[in-house]
Design an enzyme around this catalytic site. Structure first.
Site, PDB file in Angstrom:
ATOM      1  N   ARG A 139      -0.735   4.480  -0.001  1.00 14.24           N
ATOM      2  CA  ARG A 139      -1.680   5.597   0.102  1.00 14.24           C
ATOM      3  C   ARG A 139      -1.263   6.632   1.135  1.00 14.24           C
ATOM      4  O   ARG A 139      -1.670   7.761   1.088  1.00 14.24           O
ATOM      5  CB  ARG A 139      -3.084   5.070   0.445  1.00 14.24           C
ATOM      6  CG  ARG A 139      -3.786   4.538  -0.751  1.00 14.24           C
ATOM      7  CD  ARG A 139      -5.108   3.946  -0.355  1.00 14.24           C
ATOM      8  NE  ARG A 139      -4.957   2.682   0.360  1.00 14.24           N
ATOM      9  CZ  ARG A 139      -5.970   1.977   0.831  1.00 14.24           C
ATOM     10  NH1 ARG A 139      -7.196   2.421   0.684  1.00 14.24           N
ATOM     11  NH2 ARG A 139      -5.768   0.830   1.455  1.00 14.24           N
ATOM     12  N   ASP A 185       0.855  -1.193   0.000  1.00 12.93           N
ATOM     13  CA  ASP A 185       0.000   0.000   0.000  1.00 12.93           C
ATOM     14  C   ASP A 185       0.891   1.243   0.000  1.00 12.93           C
ATOM     15  O   ASP A 185       1.858   1.302   0.746  1.00 12.93           O
ATOM     16  CB  ASP A 185      -0.823  -0.048   1.307  1.00 12.93           C
ATOM     17  CG  ASP A 185      -2.048   0.830   1.299  1.00 12.93           C
ATOM     18  OD1 ASP A 185      -1.916   1.992   0.910  1.00 12.93           O
ATOM     19  OD2 ASP A 185      -3.123   0.343   1.685  1.00 12.93           O
TER      20      ASP A 185
HETATM   21  N1  GTP Z   1      -3.233  -2.698  -5.652  1.00  9.61           N
HETATM   22  C1  GTP Z   1      -4.486  -3.079  -5.458  1.00  9.61           C
HETATM   23  N2  GTP Z   1      -5.365  -2.157  -5.087  1.00  9.61           N
HETATM   24  C2  GTP Z   1      -6.634  -2.528  -4.883  1.00  9.61           C
HETATM   25  C3  GTP Z   1      -7.079  -3.844  -5.066  1.00  9.61           C
HETATM   26  N3  GTP Z   1      -8.411  -3.878  -4.794  1.00  9.61           N
HETATM   27  C4  GTP Z   1      -8.765  -2.613  -4.451  1.00  9.61           C
HETATM   28  N4  GTP Z   1      -7.698  -1.790  -4.527  1.00  9.61           N
HETATM   29  C5  GTP Z   1      -7.566  -0.385  -4.176  1.00  9.61           C
HETATM   30  O1  GTP Z   1      -7.695  -0.312  -2.791  1.00  9.61           O
HETATM   31  C6  GTP Z   1      -8.235   0.930  -2.438  1.00  9.61           C
HETATM   32  C7  GTP Z   1      -9.510   0.677  -1.666  1.00  9.61           C
HETATM   33  O2  GTP Z   1      -9.785   1.836  -1.009  1.00  9.61           O
HETATM   34  P1  GTP Z   1     -11.112   2.061  -0.192  1.00  9.61           P
HETATM   35  O3  GTP Z   1     -12.317   1.744  -0.992  1.00  9.61           O
HETATM   36  O4  GTP Z   1     -10.980   3.426   0.351  1.00  9.61           O
HETATM   37  O5  GTP Z   1     -11.110   0.928   0.917  1.00  9.61           O
HETATM   38  P2  GTP Z   1     -10.138   0.466   2.048  1.00  9.61           P
HETATM   39  O6  GTP Z   1      -8.903   1.287   2.135  1.00  9.61           O
HETATM   40  O7  GTP Z   1      -9.951  -0.980   1.901  1.00  9.61           O
HETATM   41  O8  GTP Z   1     -10.934   0.739   3.382  1.00  9.61           O
HETATM   42  P3  GTP Z   1     -12.472   0.707   3.742  1.00  9.61           P
HETATM   43  O9  GTP Z   1     -12.758   2.109   4.121  1.00  9.61           O
HETATM   44  O10 GTP Z   1     -12.610  -0.220   4.875  1.00  9.61           O
HETATM   45  O11 GTP Z   1     -13.249   0.271   2.533  1.00  9.61           O
HETATM   46  C8  GTP Z   1      -8.479   1.694  -3.731  1.00  9.61           C
HETATM   47  O12 GTP Z   1      -7.375   2.539  -3.975  1.00  9.61           O
HETATM   48  C9  GTP Z   1      -8.558   0.569  -4.745  1.00  9.61           C
HETATM   49  O13 GTP Z   1      -8.216   1.010  -6.046  1.00  9.61           O
HETATM   50  C10 GTP Z   1      -6.131  -4.820  -5.469  1.00  9.61           C
HETATM   51  O14 GTP Z   1      -6.436  -5.985  -5.646  1.00  9.61           O
HETATM   52  N5  GTP Z   1      -4.860  -4.379  -5.661  1.00  9.61           N
END
Ligand code: GTP
Ligand code: ZN
Length: 421
Positions: free
Chosen positions: A334, A332
């Site tokens: 972010r 991650d």
């Molecule tokens: N690299 C990668 N990113 C993913 C994948 N699935 C989802 N994402 C990314 O993960 C992030 C999900 O962010 P959010 O929807 O804010 O969710 P979260 O950080 O898991 O936290 P919640 O608030 O609990 O939903 C986004 O940037 C998506 O593009 C994956 O399989 N691989």
């Protein structure tokens, strides 16, 4: 190589790596000053280099498209925006957080009101651009209508109108980084941060290493969009209930409805909670941050999807994060520690309903001094079949869940679809 037809457009290049020879000093920026004139305007203009007091330029990643428009001759390099009637439709702040140089380090609190607070500079022909724009809209997501049909949400005619139209205030925020503050959040020396930023952008901004006097950087990245449902003033009112979902971009799911993750259903659920909160006299805030694929980018994300589905044993919850790490070197990027800035800019000190299970988001919000009363998980019946792998992996990694956290055996048994299905 084809020779340029005319040389008139080709001005000599002025390197920005060292202070200019003009005697005119750019206006200084005193980050964290609550008096806008004392704080000073953020000037990323290229029309008058002597005025520029930041590293980089305005409009984030779109500065590259601006270059294409100028290079192709469709935009005049010296175009100055006519800002008539562009001012915010609602006022945000100022709040005490605006005067704390550590609370907000990645956006300009005065970014929406530059036309108002920096009038003196405009009169002196300074080219100051807003980094925040605030407008109103009606949005419509088909799932909201379904929730209305199920009787979970009611049309009230003011917030939620007939046929699922939702009235929102929406705010676009471009990033403005105060480098000493960003370094502090990362817990690294500012000089080191500047060096790595310089290197990892391919030497794009030499001032990062040559101009320690310039403390503000306009990074060429996306920012975020805030959607407010209900009364904007209620956001900072301690007597009103506040629901918040901070959501990182997932284009595949958010826009195209891909079923491999929970992003769109959770976003919709967040909006639903915001509507219910607003209808009960509170207010809801959705923050949508441009950090595709956990800020690893969509190419990396799709590569990982293939790796997950082709690995021995197929797509499994117990290998979810490992596959990402194999491709990206990290799970991650972010850096949620910067995310609460926008919440502080909105004057938020308490979130009654945080629609998120992420421990990274929760810790960042709470550590920044915002109280969180309740965390709301995505309802089980909103999780797409193929996203069971992701949600189980996240729960095992520390995401909040009201259910039992899956153990190692359960994790190895939760499987996703193969590429041929
Ligand atoms: N690299 C990668 N990113 C993913 C994948 N699935 C989802 N994402 C990314 O993960 C992030 C999900 O962010 P959010 O929807 O804010 O969710 P979260 O950080 O898991 O936290 P919640 O608030 O609990 O939903 C986004 O940037 C998506 O593009 C994956 O399989 N691989
Ligand atoms: Zn997603």
């Amino acid at each position: 190589m084809e020779k340029p037809k005319t040389t008139s457009k080709y001005k000599h290049i002025v390197l920005t790596s060292h202070p200019g020879r003009t005697s005119q000093k750019p206006v200084s920026i005193n980050w964290g000053e609550i008096d806008a004139m004392k704080r000073g305007p953020i000037i990323g203009t290229l029309t008058n280099p002597a005025q520029k007091n930041v590293i980089g330029t305005h409009s984030g990643s779109y500065s590259v498209y601006r270059a294409l428009a100028i290079a192709s001759g469709s935009l005049q390099a010296n175009h100055r925006p006519d800002l008539t009637n562009t001012s915010p439709v609602v006022h945000i702040g100022p709040y005490p957080s605006w005067s704390d140089r550590d609370k907000i380090v990645s956006l300009d609190p005065f970014g929406a009101v530059v036309g108002e607070v920096f009038q003196d500079y405009y009169q002196k022909e300074y080219d100051i651009r807003p980094t925040i724009a605030i407008t109103k809209a009606h949005i419509n997501m088909p799932e909201l209508q379904e929730v209305v049909n199920q009787g979970i949400l009611q049309v009230d005619g003011k917030i939620l109108k007939d046929n699922g139209n939702l009235v929102v205030t929406k705010i676009a925020v471009d990033p403005v980084w105060y480098l000493p503050g960003i370094a502090k959040r990362l817990n690294v020396p500012e000089s080191y941060l500047r060096q790595v930023l310089f290197q990892q952008t391919g030497g794009m901004f030499p001032e990062l290493v040559t101009r320690p006097d310039l403390q503000v950087f306009l990074p060429p990245i996306g920012g975020n969009t805030v959607y407010i449902i209900g009364d904007v003033e209620a956001i900072s009112d301690p007597d009103k209930v506040l629901a918040v979902r901070v959501h990182d971009e997932c284009n595949g799911s958010d826009v195209f409805g891909s079923d491999i993750c929970t992003c769109r259903p959770y976003l919709v659920h967040g909006i639903e909670v915001c509507i219910q909160t607003a209808q009960a006299g509170g207010v809801g805030v959705i923050v949508y941050l441009r950090k595709e694929g956990r800020a690893l980018g969509e190419v990396t994300k799709f590569l990982v999807y293939n790796a997950r589905k082709r690995q021995e044993g197929g797509d499994r919850a117990d290998a979810y994060f490992t596959r990402t790490e194999c491709v990206a070197g990290v799970q991650d990027m972010r850096f949620q520690e910067l995310m609460p800035d926008v919440l502080h800019w909105l004057g938020i000190t308490r979130i009654d309903r945080l629609v998120s299970m992420s421990d990274m988001k929760y810790n960042a919000i709470v550590n920044s001094g915002i109280e969180v009363i309740e965390r709301i998980a995505i309802p089980d019946d909103r999780i797409p079949e193929d996203a069971q792998v992701e949600i189980a992996a996240k729960q095992a990694a520390g995401y909040y869940t009201p259910n039992t956290v899956p153990d190692a055996i359960a994790l190895s048994q939760i499987k996703g679809r193969s590429l041929s299905e």
